[in-house]
Motif scaffolding. Sequence first.
Motif: not given
Length: 460
Positions: A148-174
């Motif tokens: 089990x693990x999680x990762x960052x999926x970057x988003x390059x536009x304003x999508x529902x659920x996209x937000x700043x991540x703990x890695x100082x990027x922007x996207x999702x955290x599945x």
Amino acid sequence: MQFTAWSRDLRVTADGTGVVSHVGAVLLRMLADRAGLTQAVSAGLARRNCWPGHDRGRVLVDLAVMIADGGEAICDIDVLRHQGEVFGPVASAATCWRALDEIGDMQLRRIGKARAQVRARVWALLGQLPAARAAGRDIGDGVVVLDVDSTIVLAHSDKDGAAPTYKHSYGFHPILVTCDNTGELLAIKLRPGNAGANTATDHLAVLEQAVAQIPAAHRRHLLVRGDSAAATHAVLDWLVEQGKRRGRRVEYSIGWAIGEPERTAIAGIPTSAWSPAINADGGIREGAQVAELTGLLQLDSWPDGMRVIVRRERPHPGAQLSLFEEQDGWRYTAFVTGTKIGALQWLEARHRAHARVEDRIRTSKDTGLGRLPSREFAINQAWCTTVAIAVDLIRWLQLLGLTGDLALAEPKRLRYRVLHTAARLVHGQRRRRLRIPATWPWATQITAAFDRIAAIPAPG
């Protein structure tokens, strides 16, 4: 002139007939049908008194085939759609959008049941489940390893659920779970970018889905591995409870954060208590040692029998160390396990093999996970489920149809050598034949894969 001589007499026209590209997509689609996946998903998505022009199970499987073949956007379905002589009617991009939009929580559960049903059939076809390995040997006969693990999926536009991540990027955290034995992507949960790394409810949700994906006959002995984000009371207590079920044994190997109590305990370990660590092939790893901290920590609130094992290693040049590590020049990591029997070196090497999940995350991102298609969160979650199906199809093709280096190839190489192969479609004797060029280096392996997939008994 000598560098252009090869193309001097070459002309390109758009009037060819009987030529088919992406032959490997035929393999994947045939495999999905012969394994029973298309039929099972179709039954799960069927609605009373509703007969869409394109069966929703067929649409979802075609999307998964397209993703496995390297498609990154829903409009890439046109690669299959415009080869009707081979595939027959294929849904348009608009229909695919509608099909994903129709998938809600109930449909996701039904798809999960369909995948579990088909996985049991595929594992039965394998005959013997591949063994998970660590330090040059099998982890255990019949042991199914879940990472089990999680990762960052970057988003390059304003999508529902996209937000700043703990890695100082922007996207999702599945968060996702893979099977180390087979490389399958068992479960995935899409989360907003600001979702916590150690949210216990999310870990439990995805682990429950993953365990449900394991055929019942193979749930007798499970090993769950994760990083320190999974080291919460709720997750560890749940794993222990799962191990108390009749006829089931559940072990865990979870990363452990090193805080002040651990630093104090490490400082009190005598030099003689450190043992040499072992590397991936089972040999002694120079400059790395392991020791046990269990008796030096206060663990009353944690599950009975939980052991804490620490590893120290000389850091590579340029590595950043904490103030505590700078004192003696060692880099420290720790994990906890409920396994009572086994040498420290072996248990640590078994845990370190969890790092393979990073490769599976990388290849999953190369198989559709790296680019979410919609602004709507629900559609993107449905897309992630389709990605999981695509990852499974690739692994099933390698396990059931391919041999040698192709059975171990990463998706990019597999696409370049197998999936994107071109062939000529020939009609005769009431049959269609795909004729792969004899000069193609992997032609024999591809045709052998077709024969093996075609030999799978049709689902009942």
